[in-house]
Scaffold this motif. Structure first.
Motif, PDB file in Angstrom:
ATOM      1  N   HIS A  25      -6.764   6.430  -7.509  1.00  0.00           N
ATOM      2  CA  HIS A  25      -6.111   6.493  -9.035  1.00  0.00           C
ATOM      3  C   HIS A  25      -4.926   6.044  -8.893  1.00  0.00           C
ATOM      4  N   TRP A  26      -4.449   5.309 -10.159  1.00  0.00           N
ATOM      5  CA  TRP A  26      -3.191   4.706 -10.186  1.00  0.00           C
ATOM      6  C   TRP A  26      -2.938   4.500 -11.481  1.00  0.00           C
ATOM      7  N   VAL A  38      -4.545  -5.007  -8.767  1.00  0.00           N
ATOM      8  CA  VAL A  38      -4.720  -3.573  -8.252  1.00  0.00           C
ATOM      9  C   VAL A  38      -5.940  -3.250  -7.516  1.00  0.00           C
ATOM     10  N   TYR A  57       4.367   0.868 -10.744  1.00  0.00           N
ATOM     11  CA  TYR A  57       3.112   1.458 -10.483  1.00  0.00           C
ATOM     12  C   TYR A  57       3.223   2.788  -9.719  1.00  0.00           C
ATOM     13  N   SER A  90      -8.294  -0.612  -5.772  1.00  0.00           N
ATOM     14  CA  SER A  90      -8.124   1.103  -5.639  1.00  0.00           C
ATOM     15  C   SER A  90      -9.501   1.666  -5.403  1.00  0.00           C
ATOM     16  N   GLU A  91      -9.610   2.713  -4.674  1.00  0.00           N
ATOM     17  CA  GLU A  91     -10.735   3.544  -4.488  1.00  0.00           C
ATOM     18  C   GLU A  91     -10.276   4.907  -4.876  1.00  0.00           C
ATOM     19  N   GLU A 140      -5.288   5.568  -1.756  1.00  0.00           N
ATOM     20  CA  GLU A 140      -6.483   4.956  -1.592  1.00  0.00           C
ATOM     21  C   GLU A 140      -6.181   3.516  -2.533  1.00  0.00           C
ATOM     22  N   THR A 141      -4.933   3.299  -2.853  1.00  0.00           N
ATOM     23  CA  THR A 141      -4.544   2.155  -3.875  1.00  0.00           C
ATOM     24  C   THR A 141      -3.912   1.347  -3.110  1.00  0.00           C
ATOM     25  N   THR A 171       0.819  -1.117   0.241  1.00  0.00           N
ATOM     26  CA  THR A 171      -0.178  -0.090  -0.092  1.00  0.00           C
ATOM     27  C   THR A 171       0.737   1.128  -0.047  1.00  0.00           C
ATOM     28  N   ILE A 204       0.931   4.705  -7.454  1.00  0.00           N
ATOM     29  CA  ILE A 204      -0.394   4.706  -6.490  1.00  0.00           C
ATOM     30  C   ILE A 204      -0.661   5.724  -5.813  1.00  0.00           C
ATOM     31  N   ASP A 205      -1.864   5.847  -5.327  1.00  0.00           N
ATOM     32  CA  ASP A 205      -2.068   7.309  -4.387  1.00  0.00           C
ATOM     33  C   ASP A 205      -2.704   6.420  -3.154  1.00  0.00           C
TER      34      ASP A 205
END
Length: 226
Positions: A216-217, A211, A194, A213-214, A199-200, A6, A196-197
């Motif tokens: 963006h990635w 992946v 990757y 995610s809620e 939330e990912t 994460t 990833i933010d």
């Protein structure tokens, strides 16, 4: 070993559901070990308040999720301790919770302590990484993230997965962690990566990468094996 990599821990219901699936039972039935070591090596986060919050569960997205028990495994101490005092505790843990901070400092102490040598045998253990705790599982972190310089002088990490990670994309407190910056970073990685933010998460189990995610990635550069 099953990996939940994460950017900022178990931040939302989707990541939490995946964690439960990896564990195969409720969080309250699982014993955890937390590893705060990476926090000490990064100039912006530790040692101090961040390590205290992580260990005590005030950081509710990792150690504060409601585990049956949470122990502390400090990697910098392990070279001075007989293996029979700590290896069984690692083997008995259901989950390892690995803090963010400096990925190269964490990599150094995972290797120096012998912890890295133990990882391939932990086939039933769930590993939850946060930021640097996730990045340490990759082949390299890229010059963008180098703060602490290891004795090797390079940016190589454990290489347990075949992709790199740029965490905290578009974090409001990290304006330099933009997707454009991630794309520039990826150009120097020479392999899949990757961005990833917070939330990912990336789930690595049974030889595949998923992946969740809620937010963006983006998959940047290279081609993933398999």
């Amino acid at each position: 070993m099953r990996l939940l990599l994460t950017s900022a821990g178990v931040r939302n219901a989707s990541i939490h559901d995946v964690l439960l699936g990896l564990l195969g039972r409720p969080v309250a039935d699982c014993d955890a070990l937390c590893i705060p070591t990476a926090l000490y090596g990064h100039p912006a986060v530790g040692p101090g308040l961040n390590a205290r919050d992580f260990i005590t569960g005030k950081s509710d997205n990792m150690t504060g999720l409601g585990w049956k028990s949470v122990g502390v495994l400090e990697l910098t101490a392990l070279p001075t301790i007989d293996e029979e005092l700590w290896v069984p505790k690692v083997r008995d843990a259901d989950v390892l919770l690995v803090a963010g901070g400096d990925a190269l400092y964490l990599n150094h102490w995972m290797r120096e302590s012998g912890f890295a040598d133990l990882l391939p045998s932990l086939t039933e253990t769930v590993y939850v990484g946060m930021s640097a705790g996730s990045m340490v599982m990759t082949p390299r972190i890229g010059e963008w993230f180098v703060e602490w310089t290891p004795p090797s002088g390079d940016d190589a990490t454990l290489g347990i997965v075949d992709f790199s990670i740029f965490p905290h994309v578009d974090h409001p407190m990290l304006p330099y962690n933009s997707m454009a910056a991630a794309e520039k970073w990826a150009a120097g990685i020479d392999g899949p990566a990757y961005a990833i933010d917070d939330e990912t998460a990336l789930v690595v189990a049974d030889g595949s990468v998923e992946v969740v995610s809620e937010g963006h990635w983006k998959l940047l550069g290279g081609t993933l094996a398999g």
